[in-house]
Structures are given as structure tokens and as C-alpha cells.
Write a protein that holds these residues in place. Structure first.
Motif, PDB file in Angstrom:
ATOM      1  N   ASN A  58     -39.295   2.171  18.668  1.00 41.74           N
ATOM      2  CA  ASN A  58     -37.810   2.797  19.264  1.00 41.74           C
ATOM      3  C   ASN A  58     -36.955   1.988  18.409  1.00 41.74           C
ATOM      4  O   ASN A  58     -36.775   0.828  18.794  1.00 41.74           O
ATOM      5  N   PHE A  59     -36.123   2.521  17.468  1.00 39.12           N
ATOM      6  CA  PHE A  59     -34.932   1.704  16.789  1.00 39.12           C
ATOM      7  C   PHE A  59     -33.925   2.140  17.411  1.00 39.12           C
ATOM      8  O   PHE A  59     -33.250   3.124  17.081  1.00 39.12           O
ATOM      9  N   TYR A  60     -33.334   1.239  18.217  1.00 34.38           N
ATOM     10  CA  TYR A  60     -31.946   1.435  18.832  1.00 34.38           C
ATOM     11  C   TYR A  60     -31.842   3.109  19.450  1.00 34.38           C
ATOM     12  O   TYR A  60     -31.006   3.816  19.363  1.00 34.38           O
ATOM     13  N   GLY A  61     -32.932   3.340  20.122  1.00 29.64           N
ATOM     14  CA  GLY A  61     -33.040   4.551  21.047  1.00 29.64           C
ATOM     15  C   GLY A  61     -33.361   5.664  19.813  1.00 29.64           C
ATOM     16  O   GLY A  61     -33.436   6.970  20.357  1.00 29.64           O
ATOM     17  N   HIS A  62     -33.698   5.569  18.654  1.00 25.59           N
ATOM     18  CA  HIS A  62     -34.174   6.761  17.826  1.00 25.59           C
ATOM     19  C   HIS A  62     -35.600   6.377  17.455  1.00 25.59           C
ATOM     20  O   HIS A  62     -36.157   5.319  17.417  1.00 25.59           O
ATOM     21  N   HIS A  63     -36.324   7.543  17.004  1.00 27.86           N
ATOM     22  CA  HIS A  63     -37.547   7.494  16.549  1.00 27.86           C
ATOM     23  C   HIS A  63     -37.874   7.369  15.039  1.00 27.86           C
ATOM     24  O   HIS A  63     -37.800   8.173  14.568  1.00 27.86           O
ATOM     25  N   LEU A  64     -38.336   6.132  14.925  1.00 27.06           N
ATOM     26  CA  LEU A  64     -38.767   5.719  13.530  1.00 27.06           C
ATOM     27  C   LEU A  64     -40.110   5.796  13.343  1.00 27.06           C
ATOM     28  O   LEU A  64     -40.569   4.935  14.196  1.00 27.06           O
ATOM     29  N   VAL A  65     -40.652   6.295  12.563  1.00 24.36           N
ATOM     30  CA  VAL A  65     -42.296   6.105  11.995  1.00 24.36           C
ATOM     31  C   VAL A  65     -42.432   5.316  10.927  1.00 24.36           C
ATOM     32  O   VAL A  65     -41.890   5.865   9.678  1.00 24.36           O
ATOM     33  N   LEU A  66     -43.156   4.402  10.591  1.00 21.46           N
ATOM     34  CA  LEU A  66     -43.415   3.637   9.688  1.00 21.46           C
ATOM     35  C   LEU A  66     -44.819   4.015   8.992  1.00 21.46           C
ATOM     36  O   LEU A  66     -45.952   3.984   9.995  1.00 21.46           O
ATOM     37  N   HIS A  67     -45.028   4.807   8.006  1.00 25.47           N
ATOM     38  CA  HIS A  67     -46.189   5.194   7.289  1.00 25.47           C
ATOM     39  C   HIS A  67     -46.581   4.444   6.170  1.00 25.47           C
ATOM     40  O   HIS A  67     -45.838   4.005   5.282  1.00 25.47           O
ATOM     41  N   ALA A  68     -48.008   3.878   6.402  1.00 27.35           N
ATOM     42  CA  ALA A  68     -48.759   3.141   5.110  1.00 27.35           C
ATOM     43  C   ALA A  68     -48.691   4.111   3.882  1.00 27.35           C
ATOM     44  O   ALA A  68     -49.202   5.170   4.188  1.00 27.35           O
ATOM     45  N   THR A  69     -48.381   3.669   2.784  1.00 27.23           N
ATOM     46  CA  THR A  69     -48.203   4.413   1.710  1.00 27.23           C
ATOM     47  C   THR A  69     -49.536   4.339   0.988  1.00 27.23           C
ATOM     48  O   THR A  69     -50.085   3.084   0.973  1.00 27.23           O
ATOM     49  N   PRO A  70     -49.956   5.222   0.066  1.00 26.91           N
ATOM     50  CA  PRO A  70     -51.125   4.860  -0.597  1.00 26.91           C
ATOM     51  C   PRO A  70     -50.822   4.085  -1.812  1.00 26.91           C
ATOM     52  O   PRO A  70     -49.684   3.707  -2.095  1.00 26.91           O
ATOM     53  N   GLU A  71     -51.787   3.409  -2.434  1.00 30.29           N
ATOM     54  CA  GLU A  71     -51.579   2.463  -3.335  1.00 30.29           C
ATOM     55  C   GLU A  71     -50.869   2.928  -4.547  1.00 30.29           C
ATOM     56  O   GLU A  71     -50.099   2.194  -5.272  1.00 30.29           O
ATOM     57  N   ASP A  72     -50.996   4.309  -4.861  1.00 32.76           N
ATOM     58  CA  ASP A  72     -50.448   4.661  -6.082  1.00 32.76           C
ATOM     59  C   ASP A  72     -49.046   5.358  -5.906  1.00 32.76           C
ATOM     60  O   ASP A  72     -48.426   6.046  -6.972  1.00 32.76           O
ATOM     61  N   ALA A  73     -48.415   5.094  -4.716  1.00 27.84           N
ATOM     62  CA  ALA A  73     -47.273   5.817  -4.481  1.00 27.84           C
ATOM     63  C   ALA A  73     -46.106   5.077  -4.580  1.00 27.84           C
ATOM     64  O   ALA A  73     -45.039   5.048  -3.846  1.00 27.84           O
ATOM     65  N   SER A  74     -45.884   4.168  -5.531  1.00 24.19           N
ATOM     66  CA  SER A  74     -44.823   3.348  -5.888  1.00 24.19           C
ATOM     67  C   SER A  74     -43.443   4.078  -6.088  1.00 24.19           C
ATOM     68  O   SER A  74     -42.287   3.659  -5.960  1.00 24.19           O
ATOM     69  N   HIS A  75     -43.640   5.401  -6.570  1.00 24.42           N
ATOM     70  CA  HIS A  75     -42.613   6.133  -6.920  1.00 24.42           C
ATOM     71  C   HIS A  75     -41.633   6.501  -5.736  1.00 24.42           C
ATOM     72  O   HIS A  75     -40.375   6.731  -5.977  1.00 24.42           O
ATOM     73  N   LEU A  76     -42.062   6.455  -4.562  1.00 27.72           N
ATOM     74  CA  LEU A  76     -41.364   6.818  -3.219  1.00 27.72           C
ATOM     75  C   LEU A  76     -40.374   5.735  -2.985  1.00 27.72           C
ATOM     76  O   LEU A  76     -39.383   6.013  -2.149  1.00 27.72           O
ATOM     77  N   PHE A  77     -40.334   4.692  -3.767  1.00 26.34           N
ATOM     78  CA  PHE A  77     -39.795   3.549  -3.300  1.00 26.34           C
ATOM     79  C   PHE A  77     -38.400   3.484  -4.411  1.00 26.34           C
ATOM     80  O   PHE A  77     -37.422   2.432  -4.410  1.00 26.34           O
ATOM     81  N   ASP A  78     -38.461   4.295  -5.378  1.00 30.44           N
ATOM     82  CA  ASP A  78     -37.213   4.414  -6.522  1.00 30.44           C
ATOM     83  C   ASP A  78     -35.829   4.456  -5.658  1.00 30.44           C
ATOM     84  O   ASP A  78     -35.476   5.200  -4.620  1.00 30.44           O
ATOM     85  N   SER A  79     -34.956   3.806  -6.375  1.00 29.73           N
ATOM     86  CA  SER A  79     -33.632   3.835  -6.009  1.00 29.73           C
ATOM     87  C   SER A  79     -32.593   3.496  -6.656  1.00 29.73           C
ATOM     88  O   SER A  79     -33.067   3.376  -7.923  1.00 29.73           O
ATOM     89  N   PHE A  80     -31.233   3.763  -6.370  1.00 26.32           N
ATOM     90  CA  PHE A  80     -30.137   3.499  -7.312  1.00 26.32           C
ATOM     91  C   PHE A  80     -28.742   2.871  -6.405  1.00 26.32           C
ATOM     92  O   PHE A  80     -29.135   3.046  -5.192  1.00 26.32           O
ATOM     93  N   GLU A  81     -27.985   2.448  -7.047  1.00 28.44           N
ATOM     94  CA  GLU A  81     -26.627   2.376  -6.584  1.00 28.44           C
ATOM     95  C   GLU A  81     -25.902   3.462  -6.855  1.00 28.44           C
ATOM     96  O   GLU A  81     -25.572   4.016  -7.819  1.00 28.44           O
ATOM     97  N   ALA A  82     -24.866   3.868  -5.663  1.00 25.01           N
ATOM     98  CA  ALA A  82     -23.837   4.809  -5.802  1.00 25.01           C
ATOM     99  C   ALA A  82     -22.643   4.145  -5.079  1.00 25.01           C
ATOM    100  O   ALA A  82     -22.466   3.221  -4.554  1.00 25.01           O
ATOM    101  N   ASP A  83     -21.468   4.576  -6.008  1.00 25.30           N
ATOM    102  CA  ASP A  83     -20.209   4.344  -5.754  1.00 25.30           C
ATOM    103  C   ASP A  83     -19.883   4.827  -4.274  1.00 25.30           C
ATOM    104  O   ASP A  83     -20.048   5.791  -3.956  1.00 25.30           O
ATOM    105  N   PHE A  84     -19.220   3.923  -3.375  1.00 26.24           N
ATOM    106  CA  PHE A  84     -18.677   4.197  -2.151  1.00 26.24           C
ATOM    107  C   PHE A  84     -17.465   3.525  -2.217  1.00 26.24           C
ATOM    108  O   PHE A  84     -17.310   2.414  -1.671  1.00 26.24           O
ATOM    109  N   HIS A  85     -16.251   4.360  -2.401  1.00 23.36           N
ATOM    110  CA  HIS A  85     -14.953   3.641  -2.368  1.00 23.36           C
ATOM    111  C   HIS A  85     -14.776   2.338  -2.922  1.00 23.36           C
ATOM    112  O   HIS A  85     -14.292   1.365  -2.597  1.00 23.36           O
ATOM    113  N   GLY A  86     -15.203   2.286  -4.240  1.00 25.50           N
ATOM    114  CA  GLY A  86     -15.015   1.103  -4.999  1.00 25.50           C
ATOM    115  C   GLY A  86     -16.379  -0.114  -4.685  1.00 25.50           C
ATOM    116  O   GLY A  86     -16.250  -0.986  -5.435  1.00 25.50           O
ATOM    117  N   GLU A  87     -17.075   0.290  -3.983  1.00 21.86           N
ATOM    118  CA  GLU A  87     -18.543  -0.794  -3.795  1.00 21.86           C
ATOM    119  C   GLU A  87     -19.398   0.080  -4.029  1.00 21.86           C
ATOM    120  O   GLU A  87     -19.540   1.365  -4.033  1.00 21.86           O
TER     121      GLU A  87
END
Length: 176
Positions: A50-79
């Protein structure tokens, strides 16, 4: 519309999000002990919280699923903001208490507490943190919560309170 017992069905609008995590025990400690979520159903492979009244589910990832965590930075009003990310809009007191708890428990901020869109519609205090699996979370406290969906530079907005006190409180605790 009634249910089977003849009672009126209640309206429910609750956000549900399922995310990948590397280690469920570390994720449970972070979400429950640090962020204050409440533990729900659990199996060897997932944990509902229960994440501040919302339903958050944490799923264990397979060992070879590192690509699921790819991320990047995006511009938001100069930040820059981390993408993908999720989070919660909180009231000022809860936001400030969370910032202090994160710091006291020794977690580093990806983006330390500060104010975004200062002087514009949608002005808000913001902080980012990564969970132990690298999922980015943002927590916000809006100057005027009615402006969450406002358009920037909308002349119809109004200021109901100030965030200056919040930033002074956070900075006096050594969080900025």
C-alpha cells in the motif's frame, strides 16, 4: 447499481503499478521501512504494498532481465529528470517528513529536495531517489495542489500558500 447484498457499490479510483526489482527483501525494506509503505500479499516472487493508498506490486526480475532497468534523463523546463520514474504528490508536512527520514536512514538523493517551476503555475517541491534496484521515484509537494494539471503560464492560477517554509525546513536539516 447495487452489489449482491443490495448495497450500493462504491466508486474506487486507485492507481496500480507493477515494477521490477532485483531482490525482494531489499525492496521490501526500502519501500516499507524507508518510504513508509504497508506490506500486503506476498509470494516468493512478488510483494504487494500500500503505497500512499495506491497498489504497488514489486516483482522479482529474472537474472537476465537487466534491460528492464534502462533509463535516460529528459529535459523538464530546464532541468533533467530520470525517465522512467513514478512517485506521489504529498502534502507539505508528509513530504518534509519523508525527506528527513530518507536522509536519516542514509539514502542518497538522485535529485536533492528543491523547488521546480518556481513562480510558475505548477510550482512544487521535488526530490528523486532510487530504490535498491535502480527504479527512480519522485516525491512532490505542490504550492497549490489545484495546479497539478495546470498549463504553464496559465493566467487563471492563484497562490494559496508558499513553499518557502518547506525549503527552509528542509535546508535547516541539512538536506539541500
Amino acid at each position: 447499481m447495487g452489489d449482491r447484498q443490495g448495497k450500493k457499490a462504491e466508486t474506487l479510483a486507485q492507481f496500480h503499478l507493477a515494477i521490477p526489482v532485483h531482490q525482494l527483501p531489499a525492496a521490501k525494506q526500502f519501500y516499507c521501512d524507508v518510504l513508509g509503505a504497508k506490506e500486503g500479499r506476498a509470494t516468493e516472487h512478488h510483494l504487494d504494498v500500500n503505497f500512499y493508498g495506491h497498489h504497488l506490486v514489486l516483482h522479482a526480475t529474472p537474472e537476465d532481465a537487466s534491460h528492464l532497468f534502462d533509463s535516460f534523463e529528459a529535459d523538464f523546463h530546464g532541468e533533467s529528470v530520470q525517465i522512467p520514474h513514478f512517485g506521489i504528490n504529498l502534502d507539505k508536512l508528509t513530504w518534509s517528513q519523508l525527506a528527513k527520514r530518507i536522509t536519516l536512514m542514509g539514502y542518497e538523493f538522485l535529485d536533492a529536495p528543491h523547488i521546480r517551476l518556481q513562480g510558475l503555475p505548477g510550482e512544487h517541491a521535488s526530490m528523486f531517489i532510487l530504490d535498491p534496484s535502480g527504479n527512480a521515484l519522485e516525491f512532490k509537494a505542490f504550492l497549490n495542489h489545484d495546479e497539478v494539471f495546470s498549463k504553464v503560464f496559465d493566467p487563471q492560477t492563484k497562490e494559496l500558500f508558499t513553499l518557502d517554509e518547506l525549503m527552509v525546513s528542509v535546508s535547516s536539516e541539512g538536506l539541500t
